[in-house]
Design a protein around this motif. Structure first.
Motif, mmCIF file in Angstrom:
data_model
loop_
_atom_site.group_PDB
_atom_site.id
_atom_site.type_symbol
_atom_site.label_atom_id
_atom_site.label_comp_id
_atom_site.label_asym_id
_atom_site.label_seq_id
_atom_site.Cartn_x
_atom_site.Cartn_y
_atom_site.Cartn_z
ATOM 1 N N ILE A 187 0.219 -16.501 1.781
ATOM 2 C CA ILE A 187 0.144 -15.187 1.136
ATOM 3 C C ILE A 187 -0.384 -15.318 -0.289
ATOM 4 O O ILE A 187 -1.265 -14.570 -0.714
ATOM 5 C CB ILE A 187 1.526 -14.509 1.132
ATOM 6 C CG1 ILE A 187 1.944 -14.219 2.568
ATOM 7 C CG2 ILE A 187 1.496 -13.232 0.321
ATOM 8 C CD1 ILE A 187 3.401 -13.941 2.723
ATOM 9 N N ALA A 242 -4.429 -5.840 1.583
ATOM 10 C CA ALA A 242 -3.120 -6.132 2.158
ATOM 11 C C ALA A 242 -2.604 -7.468 1.645
ATOM 12 O O ALA A 242 -1.425 -7.605 1.303
ATOM 13 C CB ALA A 242 -3.205 -6.147 3.683
ATOM 14 N N ALA A 243 -3.499 -8.455 1.559
ATOM 15 C CA ALA A 243 -3.087 -9.774 1.079
ATOM 16 C C ALA A 243 -2.638 -9.699 -0.373
ATOM 17 O O ALA A 243 -1.589 -10.235 -0.744
ATOM 18 C CB ALA A 243 -4.232 -10.768 1.232
ATOM 19 N N SER A 288 0.613 -7.874 -0.537
ATOM 20 C CA SER A 288 1.696 -8.727 -0.028
ATOM 21 C C SER A 288 2.103 -9.745 -1.079
ATOM 22 O O SER A 288 3.292 -10.010 -1.283
ATOM 23 C CB SER A 288 1.259 -9.460 1.235
ATOM 24 O OG SER A 288 1.043 -8.557 2.273
ATOM 25 N N LEU A 314 4.173 -8.108 -3.640
ATOM 26 C CA LEU A 314 5.495 -7.829 -3.081
ATOM 27 C C LEU A 314 6.354 -9.094 -3.057
ATOM 28 O O LEU A 314 7.510 -9.092 -3.480
ATOM 29 C CB LEU A 314 5.310 -7.289 -1.658
ATOM 30 C CG LEU A 314 6.402 -6.411 -1.082
ATOM 31 C CD1 LEU A 314 6.658 -5.223 -1.972
ATOM 32 C CD2 LEU A 314 6.000 -5.926 0.311
ATOM 33 N N ILE A 315 5.748 -10.169 -2.549
ATOM 34 C CA ILE A 315 6.484 -11.433 -2.446
ATOM 35 C C ILE A 315 6.899 -11.938 -3.821
ATOM 36 O O ILE A 315 8.036 -12.352 -4.031
ATOM 37 C CB ILE A 315 5.596 -12.500 -1.770
ATOM 38 C CG1 ILE A 315 5.444 -12.181 -0.298
ATOM 39 C CG2 ILE A 315 6.172 -13.877 -1.956
ATOM 40 C CD1 ILE A 315 6.653 -12.540 0.502
ATOM 41 N N PRO A 319 9.920 -9.230 2.852
ATOM 42 C CA PRO A 319 9.887 -7.913 3.493
ATOM 43 C C PRO A 319 9.208 -7.965 4.864
ATOM 44 O O PRO A 319 8.316 -8.780 5.094
ATOM 45 C CB PRO A 319 9.053 -7.068 2.529
ATOM 46 C CG PRO A 319 9.059 -7.792 1.253
ATOM 47 C CD PRO A 319 9.212 -9.237 1.575
ATOM 48 N N VAL A 349 5.428 -7.819 5.266
ATOM 49 C CA VAL A 349 4.713 -9.053 4.956
ATOM 50 C C VAL A 349 4.695 -9.967 6.187
ATOM 51 O O VAL A 349 3.677 -10.574 6.508
ATOM 52 C CB VAL A 349 5.331 -9.758 3.736
ATOM 53 C CG1 VAL A 349 4.674 -11.103 3.504
ATOM 54 C CG2 VAL A 349 5.195 -8.885 2.499
ATOM 55 N N PHE A 368 2.115 -8.564 8.369
ATOM 56 C CA PHE A 368 0.772 -8.864 7.879
ATOM 57 C C PHE A 368 0.375 -10.294 8.227
ATOM 58 O O PHE A 368 -0.731 -10.549 8.722
ATOM 59 C CB PHE A 368 0.708 -8.626 6.366
ATOM 60 C CG PHE A 368 -0.510 -9.198 5.717
ATOM 61 C CD1 PHE A 368 -1.769 -8.661 5.979
ATOM 62 C CD2 PHE A 368 -0.419 -10.283 4.853
ATOM 63 C CE1 PHE A 368 -2.897 -9.198 5.386
ATOM 64 C CE2 PHE A 368 -1.547 -10.820 4.270
ATOM 65 C CZ PHE A 368 -2.781 -10.280 4.528
ATOM 66 N N VAL A 369 1.296 -11.239 7.986
ATOM 67 C CA VAL A 369 0.992 -12.631 8.291
ATOM 68 C C VAL A 369 0.832 -12.809 9.798
ATOM 69 O O VAL A 369 -0.081 -13.513 10.262
ATOM 70 C CB VAL A 369 2.080 -13.571 7.731
ATOM 71 C CG1 VAL A 369 1.824 -15.005 8.158
ATOM 72 C CG2 VAL A 369 2.116 -13.476 6.222
#
Lengths: 252, 295, 300
Positions: free
Chosen positions: B32, B262-263, B266, B269-270, C129, C132, C135-136
């Motif tokens: 990510i 999205a990446a 993400s 978010l992470i 979350p 995520v 998504f992965v």
């Protein structure tokens, strides 16, 4: 005639099925120290905790009988327990200062009971600490955490905290048993001092301590009061054989 | 095969699998961050998203997530702590209390999508709050209350009973004792638990799809009057959060750089959740030291 | 009697006590009312499909065709029910041995590495979350499966693999607690008889902690069953029972997520989705019931 500060009439305490205190009737004289002695599990601490309704906190515990503080029945169902406890202070076996500063430990009670004035509070803090013979050690670190004090100092702080709200009676549950000998003797001295202003009921394991500090002594066994008399009489000339056996160290 | 050989093989397998799990997490994080960090820029973090063109950002979504988190915590914390105090201090042991416990347990096991649907039905439609930040915050509150109750109970249970007795013996009321003696001692546990709960709120999406909504109207970041329609602070406007945005971009994104967005999102978010995690640990340790090593 | 006047202090604390009692009670009451209204509203909406719209309960539970816009509309939810059960149970089958191994490692093999390294790893996994994970899953697992197996890569396999990661922390944490709370004497007795570590683990430790392990697994299944977005992103969303693990299908949650926004409140199409939500809710009750039962056994 001596005034009676606190008086228990036919007090019974049950823990679930266990009948811990049987029909105990005791009068505690004003401005005297009364010691409660007896082997562990004899009900003396349970009895003590009933005197300020501390047993209310234990769901399975049921207390019946009357306890009179002057003309007020402590054990009445409509008694205002909070107001009552202000008049009966308590000191525990292990020192339990609040996780607050030394100053806050003392000021917490009086402030709640209506002393808002900073100067007045400062005065109460100083007086209480002086009376508990710990002022000299703490006056330079009043706003430091109370938890940094030694065990003996913490216990004197707890006594100071109790007298800061000016109770009539102070209950002490083996107040020196977790302390070293020097701290213990300081606490004992303190008890003799406090006697001038307060009525004190003290539970103790240590018979020498009972003999040193108390005016009267009650001997508990299996939830019954076996004998209650002047301390001198109990220790030199007990009427009951079991009392004699206990104080001469045959059991307990 | 001797017992010793079997023991060696089993040990090897266990170590291998444990290593695999650790590797999977590192791989996940690495992937990510590797995919996302390159896309994160000041522009990406602050500009609004584009529907069909390249170069959209996540500015409003990031703001929405943070604002929604604050709103939710403002509602959740007093309610959750209150209910936790009730369970730990006021509830008497008995049938009713164990029934309440069961109810709280059931609520904590409800899937978040169910909470979202309930929010749609009752908060959005019946209370007529519409798709809005407030609806989202209320749904998240329901979602998080059981956790908050449990944290508070845990915190209060860690307080030595002697502290409570000491205060009560001074003739201090139960409520004052709870507030001034017990809660401050429980605070480290309650705080670090709340921060972890905040991390959960920040990443939650399913409960928000049908409550806070999936659209983000144009915001005027110079207008901070909460009563104005375009104001970012207006709690009654629809607000797509970062987590919802990631889902939407993935499932129906039309922009050519949807995957990168999205990446990037993400990764943001992470990183935020990681910060919450580390923050909770650091705070827990700091408070612990302050209270115990005060000598 | 000099103090009898002092004793008649005003009693503001009575009002204060009342405030505390009422405030905390209102908080808990809010919680209780919320949950009961949740059950009530979801149930009344979910049941209206059958009561108002006259859809047959049996058709919904066992029907294979989901065509809400068809002529006549068909509401066979079995593919969704099948999808939910198969993904969540498969996820638990993948995650349970992994979690058990990690727990054994953390408690028996190396508590130090366990505490300082694996514990944070597990906590972080729990903190990621679900979108995520989705998504992965979508950008790593699905393409991988597409290359390795016939089909589009989406489906039950991808869904349960993603879910396995998501429920791994739950299973591991509970397994770790169970292993750590074993009385020391139990293991020592086995070692004293000359048993190896592995023999001790599978003859003594595993059977003794089985109810707790099961609790963890059921909790994991419950979480997987209710997870919506991560699954929706990798499952493919075709409304039929697939022929392989790598073929597009749907779950209860993915169907709700996708269609709830596209149907009008009150229409039969919309109500049918609420029926799916009701099934989801009833399953939650079942899971809570099973977990309580398992926990009751643990105490014996």
């Amino acid at each position: 005639m001596i005034d009676i500060a606190l008086s228990a009439k036919q007090l019974n305490v049950h823990y679930g099925e266990k009948h811990a205190v049987h029909d105990v009737s005791l009068d505690f004289a004003e401005k005297e120290v009364t010691a409660l002695i007896g082997p562990s599990g004899c009900g003396k601490s349970t009895f003590l905790r009933s005197l300020n309704r501390m047993n209310d906190l234990i769901p399975s515990c049921r207390v019946t009988g009357d306890i009179w503080l002057k003309d007020q029945n402590i054990n009445g169902s409509d008694t205002d327990v909070v107001a009552l406890r202000k008049n009966i202070g308590m000191v525990w076996q292990r020192p339990n200062p609040f996780h607050k500063s030394i100053y806050e430990n003392i000021a917490f009670g009086p402030r709640y009971h209506g002393v808002k004035n900073k100067k007045q509070l400062d005065e109460i803090v100083e007086q209480s600490l002086r009376k508990a013979a710990i002022w000299e050690e703490t006056k330079d670190r009043l706003h430091k955490s109370a938890l940094a004090l030694s065990g003996g100092q913490q216990q004197r702080l707890c006594i100071a905290r109790t007298i800061a709200v000016k109770p009539d009676v102070i209950l002490m549950d083996e107040p020196a048993s977790a302390l070293d000998p020097i701290s213990t003797s300081k606490i004992e001295e303190l008890i003799s001092e406090l006697k001038q202003d307060y009525s004190i009921v003290i539970v103790t394991h240590n018979m020498h301590q009972a003999a040193r500090v108390s005016d009267k002594t009650a001997f508990f066994l299996n939830g019954h009061v076996v004998e209650y008399d002047k301390t001198e009489t109990i220790f030199t000339n007990p009427t009951n054989q079991r009392t004699n056996d206990y104080i001469t160290g045959r059991f307990g | 095969m001797s017992a010793k050989t079997a023991d060696k093989i089993a040990t090897g397998v266990i170590v291998f699998i444990t290593g695999l799990i650790a590797l999977a997490l590192l791989g996940l994080l690495g992937y990510i961050l590797f995919r996302g960090l390159g896309h994160i820029s000041w522009h990406f973090l602050t500009s609004p998203p584009e529907t069909i063109r390249k170069g959209g950002g996540i500015g409003p979504q990031l703001f929405n997530s943070l604002f929604l988190l604050v709103l939710t915590m403002i509602i959740t914390v007093p309610l959750g702590i209150g209910a936790g105090i009730y369970m730990s201090e006021y509830a008497k042991a008995g049938k009713i209390t164990s029934a309440i416990r069961l109810v709280v347990e059931v609520l904590s096991s409800f899937p978040s999508i169910i909470v979202g649907l309930f929010g749609l039905l009752v908060i959005v439609n019946k209370f007529n709050l519409g798709f809005s930040l407030l609806s989202g915050a209320l749904a998240l509150t329901i979602f998080n209350l059981p956790l908050m109750v449990r944290i508070t109970e845990q915190g209060l249970r860690s307080v030595p009973v002697q502290q409570k007795e000491a205060s009560l013996a001074l003739g201090i009321s139960k409520w004052k004792t709870i507030r001034s003696v017990q809660l401050p001692i429980a605070l480290p546990i309650v705080l670090s638990g709340s921060i972890l709960a905040a991390g959960r709120i920040f990443g939650e999406a399913a409960a928000l799809l049908f409550t806070a909504g999936m659209s983000s109207p144009r915001l005027d970041f110079s207008d901070w009057n909460p009563l104005h329609n375009d104001s970012p602070l207006n709690p009654l406007r629809p607000a797509e959060t970062l987590a919802v945005h990631i889902w939407k971009v993935n499932s129906e994104g039309l922009a050519p750089d949807a995957t990168q967005i999205a990446a990037g999102a993400s990764a943001v978010l992470i990183i935020t959740v990681l910060l919450f995690n580390l923050g909770a640990r650091a705070l827990g340790r700091y408070m612990h030291n302050r209270f115990t090593a005060s000598k | 009697m000099k103090k009898s006047n002092d004793r008649e202090v005003a009693t503001p604390h009575l009002a204060e006590e009342w405030v505390g009692k009422v405030y905390t009670f209102i908080c808990i009451l809010f919680l209780i009312i919320t949950i009961f209204s949740m059950v009530y509203f979801v149930a009344s909406k979910g049941l209206s499909t059958f009561i108002v719209n006259g859809v047959n309960v049996k058709d919904l539970l066992t029907g294979l065709k989901w065509k809400p816009d068809g002529e006549p509309p068909m509401f066979g939810a079995l593919p969704f029910i099948f999808g939910s059960f198969s993904t969540s149970i498969l996820a638990a089958i993948i995650a349970a041995p992994l979690g058990f191994c990690a727990a054994v490692f953390m408690v028996e093999l190396s508590p130090k590495i366990g505490r300082t390294f694996m514990q944070p790893v597990i906590e972080l996994l729990a903190g990621i979350p679900s979108v995520v994970y989705g998504f992965v899953g979508l950008s790593v697992i699905v393409p991988l499966f597409r290359d390795l197996f016939p089909g589009q890569g989406v489906g039950i396999a991808a869904g349960s693999l993603v879910l396995a990661f998501m429920i791994l922390p739950t299973i591991t944490t509970i397994a770790t607690d169970a292993l750590a709370s074993l009385p020391a004497g139990l293991k020592e007795g086995s070692y004293a008889l000359g048993a190896t570590r592995w023999q001790t683990i599978y003859r003594i430790v595993l059977p003794t902690t089985l109810p707790a392990q099961m609790t963890g697994i059921v909790l994991g299944i419950a979480r997987a069953f209710g997870e919506a977005l991560a699954v929706q992103m990798v499952i493919g969303n075709a409304p039929h029972i697939p022929n392989s693990l790598f073929e597009s299908t749907s779950t209860l949650t993915s169907a709700i997520t996708l269609s709830m926004g596209n149907t009008a409140m009150g229409s039969v199409q919309n109500n049918a989705l609420w029926s799916l939500a009701l099934i989801l809710m009833l399953m939650t009750f079942v899971f809570v019931f099973i977990i309580r039962w398992l926990e009751g056994r643990k105490k014996l």
